[in-house]
Enzyme design. Structure first.
Site, PDB file in Angstrom:
ATOM      1  N   GLU A 265      55.160  35.260  38.222  1.00  0.00           N
ATOM      2  CA  GLU A 265      54.026  36.073  38.682  1.00  0.00           C
ATOM      3  C   GLU A 265      53.541  36.982  37.550  1.00  0.00           C
ATOM      4  O   GLU A 265      52.343  37.253  37.431  1.00  0.00           O
ATOM      5  CB  GLU A 265      54.430  36.913  39.893  1.00  0.00           C
ATOM      6  CG  GLU A 265      54.765  36.093  41.133  1.00  0.00           C
ATOM      7  CD  GLU A 265      53.566  35.337  41.680  1.00  0.00           C
ATOM      8  OE1 GLU A 265      52.427  35.809  41.500  1.00  0.00           O
ATOM      9  OE2 GLU A 265      53.771  34.267  42.277  1.00  0.00           O
ATOM     10  N   TRP A 268      51.478  34.743  35.489  1.00  0.00           N
ATOM     11  CA  TRP A 268      50.153  34.542  36.102  1.00  0.00           C
ATOM     12  C   TRP A 268      49.215  35.687  35.709  1.00  0.00           C
ATOM     13  O   TRP A 268      48.023  35.472  35.461  1.00  0.00           O
ATOM     14  CB  TRP A 268      50.271  34.441  37.623  1.00  0.00           C
ATOM     15  CG  TRP A 268      48.925  34.326  38.296  1.00  0.00           C
ATOM     16  CD1 TRP A 268      48.162  35.335  38.792  1.00  0.00           C
ATOM     17  CD2 TRP A 268      48.188  33.126  38.519  1.00  0.00           C
ATOM     18  NE1 TRP A 268      46.984  34.852  39.318  1.00  0.00           N
ATOM     19  CE2 TRP A 268      46.973  33.485  39.164  1.00  0.00           C
ATOM     20  CE3 TRP A 268      48.418  31.769  38.250  1.00  0.00           C
ATOM     21  CZ2 TRP A 268      46.006  32.556  39.524  1.00  0.00           C
ATOM     22  CZ3 TRP A 268      47.446  30.837  38.614  1.00  0.00           C
ATOM     23  CH2 TRP A 268      46.272  31.229  39.244  1.00  0.00           C
ATOM     24  N   TRP A 296      25.870  29.241  50.568  1.00  0.00           N
ATOM     25  CA  TRP A 296      26.490  30.359  51.265  1.00  0.00           C
ATOM     26  C   TRP A 296      25.521  30.944  52.289  1.00  0.00           C
ATOM     27  O   TRP A 296      24.303  30.892  52.104  1.00  0.00           O
ATOM     28  CB  TRP A 296      26.876  31.472  50.290  1.00  0.00           C
ATOM     29  CG  TRP A 296      27.820  31.086  49.195  1.00  0.00           C
ATOM     30  CD1 TRP A 296      27.541  31.003  47.869  1.00  0.00           C
ATOM     31  CD2 TRP A 296      29.214  30.731  49.322  1.00  0.00           C
ATOM     32  NE1 TRP A 296      28.656  30.632  47.152  1.00  0.00           N
ATOM     33  CE2 TRP A 296      29.699  30.461  48.024  1.00  0.00           C
ATOM     34  CE3 TRP A 296      30.078  30.624  50.405  1.00  0.00           C
ATOM     35  CZ2 TRP A 296      31.008  30.096  47.770  1.00  0.00           C
ATOM     36  CZ3 TRP A 296      31.398  30.266  50.152  1.00  0.00           C
ATOM     37  CH2 TRP A 296      31.850  30.001  48.857  1.00  0.00           C
ATOM     38  N   ASN A 334      50.437  39.912  49.661  1.00  0.00           N
ATOM     39  CA  ASN A 334      49.783  38.848  48.902  1.00  0.00           C
ATOM     40  C   ASN A 334      49.488  37.609  49.733  1.00  0.00           C
ATOM     41  O   ASN A 334      48.420  36.994  49.606  1.00  0.00           O
ATOM     42  CB  ASN A 334      50.635  38.460  47.689  1.00  0.00           C
ATOM     43  CG  ASN A 334      49.908  37.491  46.779  1.00  0.00           C
ATOM     44  OD1 ASN A 334      48.849  37.806  46.260  1.00  0.00           O
ATOM     45  ND2 ASN A 334      50.470  36.308  46.591  1.00  0.00           N
ATOM     46  N   TRP A 352      32.315  34.312  47.890  1.00  0.00           N
ATOM     47  CA  TRP A 352      33.550  34.985  47.475  1.00  0.00           C
ATOM     48  C   TRP A 352      33.277  36.308  46.763  1.00  0.00           C
ATOM     49  O   TRP A 352      34.102  37.227  46.819  1.00  0.00           O
ATOM     50  CB  TRP A 352      34.386  34.081  46.559  1.00  0.00           C
ATOM     51  CG  TRP A 352      33.740  33.718  45.251  1.00  0.00           C
ATOM     52  CD1 TRP A 352      32.974  32.620  44.981  1.00  0.00           C
ATOM     53  CD2 TRP A 352      33.798  34.463  44.017  1.00  0.00           C
ATOM     54  NE1 TRP A 352      32.552  32.635  43.667  1.00  0.00           N
ATOM     55  CE2 TRP A 352      33.046  33.751  43.054  1.00  0.00           C
ATOM     56  CE3 TRP A 352      34.410  35.650  43.647  1.00  0.00           C
ATOM     57  CZ2 TRP A 352      32.884  34.191  41.744  1.00  0.00           C
ATOM     58  CZ3 TRP A 352      34.249  36.107  42.337  1.00  0.00           C
ATOM     59  CH2 TRP A 352      33.498  35.378  41.405  1.00  0.00           C
ATOM     60  N   TRP A 375      40.353  35.365  43.563  1.00  0.00           N
ATOM     61  CA  TRP A 375      39.273  35.022  44.497  1.00  0.00           C
ATOM     62  C   TRP A 375      38.694  33.655  44.172  1.00  0.00           C
ATOM     63  O   TRP A 375      38.422  32.847  45.079  1.00  0.00           O
ATOM     64  CB  TRP A 375      38.182  36.101  44.478  1.00  0.00           C
ATOM     65  CG  TRP A 375      38.463  37.192  45.459  1.00  0.00           C
ATOM     66  CD1 TRP A 375      39.095  38.375  45.223  1.00  0.00           C
ATOM     67  CD2 TRP A 375      38.135  37.197  46.859  1.00  0.00           C
ATOM     68  NE1 TRP A 375      39.186  39.104  46.382  1.00  0.00           N
ATOM     69  CE2 TRP A 375      38.596  38.411  47.402  1.00  0.00           C
ATOM     70  CE3 TRP A 375      37.493  36.293  47.708  1.00  0.00           C
ATOM     71  CZ2 TRP A 375      38.445  38.751  48.746  1.00  0.00           C
ATOM     72  CZ3 TRP A 375      37.331  36.624  49.048  1.00  0.00           C
ATOM     73  CH2 TRP A 375      37.802  37.828  49.551  1.00  0.00           C
TER      74      TRP A 375
END
Length: 458
Positions: A265, A268, A296, A334, A352, A375
């Site tokens: 993590e 990441w 959208w 999370n 988004w 996102w």
């Protein structure tokens, strides 16, 4: 006496393992400066929740500096203008700072370097961008090979202690008063409960690391269970740089041989920063161009649905619990972040970017790189992303990850429901009168999303 040097703090509010501080202190008198710069970020100026955190973190940083014989100078304005002014007032000619990779900070660094001798140091990431590259010499676009390449260079360098003392200048320049910046909300004080969950500052960060060490062995399973909060809760401390990722890596890795999933993590986080170096507009532009054609819903048409999502009134208990936790604490588990984001994007077919902006304003850990990349991962529009057609089923996710107690905590209207009924009260004819019906059915939302995706791909 030797001319002082400036130490430019940004999202690196610590004294330990702070390469810029160590370099500045080795030269002689140091003037630590924090600039509240809302001009350089423009639309990405800090949101309200971050400002709450910043107030408390700056107060604790100043106290820590005073213990070392120094203090924190606060100024407000455009970073290059402010630092140049402080340099003129004090005779300083050099500025030390850590590298930052958000596009506005990279631009600000260039601007500061036009006025002063700017010395930039590494320390905000495990490895600086470019330290690992593909066989062709470029940046990695896909996380998995990037993580493998980073692991080959781990562990990071051992974290360094804070200097025992920091030499002060002959005279201190004038400083703003922290309370005059009005970073804390009032009328209403929507952050009143934040202090029950968080202790900003370097000491709070280290205490969180110490607490997590006892739990890291359970992390691979517990991180997905919101009812037991099995995550590290280190993200805001890392975002504000109150603790270095190298410090976290060494403490966690030495505590448990099964810590690899958590350590990845941290990798990441490095990966996300690589992406914003390559694509500075990652927070506003689709990384995959075909998503520019996505149909959208117009937010004017979807206004009521968007408001229901923001306030935790969608009729989907796991989504509503997450959104209420976010509003109350400035943070969200999370796993629930992914579920809530997927629901907005796919069930409600809302761009988004609207969700990312809401998170930017309400998360204490709102990090441009992580927020944008995560996102776009959920939306399917990212460089390395989940497929849009993989649509999370929030009701079954809630049951699978045993979220009953989490829902009871954050959606008290449902607290008396059984573990079986609480994930989907409508399906069990158990919805209380004060709790809303689903704003869209799972099947209807899924079919609408897939139809929009097919139109985009034509």
């Amino acid at each position: 006496m030797t001319d002082p040097v400036l130490l430019w703090f940004r999202q690196d509010l610590r004294l330990s393992d702070q390469a810029a501080l160590a370099a500045a202190a080795a030269e002689g008198p140091v003037i630590p400066v924090y600039v509240l710069d809302d001009e350089s970020p423009r639309p990405w100026a800090m949101g309200g929740a971050q400002r709450w955190w910043l107030h408390h973190s700056l107060a604790r940083l100043d106290a820590a500096l005073r213990d070392k014989g120094s203090r924190l100078i606060l100024r407000r304005g455009k970073s290059d203008d402010v630092l140049a002014q402080v340099a003129r007032e004090t005779g300083a000619g050099r500025v030390h700072a850590l590298h930052h990779y958000e596009p506005w900070w990279r631009n600000a660094e260039k601007a500061v370097a036009r006025h002063l001798d700017l010395c930039l140091h590494d320390g905000g990431l495990l490895l600086p961008p470019g330290a690992v590259r593909t066989g062709g010499g470029g940046f990695y676009k896909i996380y998995t090979p990037f993580a493998r390449a980073v692991m080959e260079q781990m562990p990071p360098a051992s974290p360094q202690r804070a200097p025992a003392r920091i030499d002060a200048p002959d005279a201190w320049p004038q400083s703003d008063r922290l309370q005059d910046w009005a970073l804390l909300p009032s009328a209403p004080d929507w952050a009143a409960d934040f202090s029950a969950d968080w202790t900003p500052g370097e000491d709070g960060a280290r205490a969180n690391v110490a607490a997590f060490i006892d739990e890291v062995g359970d992390y691979p399973q517990a991180r997905n269970l919101p009812s037991i909060e099995g995550t590290s809760r280190l993200s805001p401390h890392l975002h504000f740089g109150e603790v270095s990722p190298a410090y976290v890596w060494h403490r966690v890795a030495s505590s448990n041989r099964n810590a690899e999933i958590f350590l990845k993590e941290l990798i990441w986080r490095d990966y996300a920063h690589i992406q914003i170096c390559e694509k500075p507009a990652y927070g506003s532009d689709n990384a995959r161009g075909d998503f520019d054609r996505m149909d959208w819903r117009d937010l004017r048409e979807a206004k009521a649905d968007f408001a229901a999502w923001k306030t935790g009134r969608t009729g989907y208990p796991i989504v509503d619990a997450g959104m209420r936790q976010l509003w109350t604490t400035g943070w969200m588990h999370n796993r629930v972040r992914m579920i809530a984001a997927s629901f907005l994007i796919k069930h409600l077919l809302i761009d988004w970017r609207h969700g990312a902006r809401w998170f930017w304003d309400t998360l204490v850990d709102a990090d441009y790189a992580n927020n944008s990349v995560n996102w776009q991962w959920v939306a399917g529009s990212g460089v390395d992303a989940n497929m849009f057609t993989r649509i999370m089923a929030p009701l079954s996710q809630s049951e699978k990850f045993e979220a009953a107690d989490y829902i009871r905590q954050w959606v008290p209207e449902l607290a008396t429901l059984s573990d079986e009924a609480i994930h989907d009260p409508d399906a069990h004819d158990a919805r209380p009168s004060g709790y809303p019906a689903k704003i869209i059915g799972h099947k209807a939302g899924r079919e609408r999303a897939l139809a929009a995706y097919r139109r985009m791909k034509r």
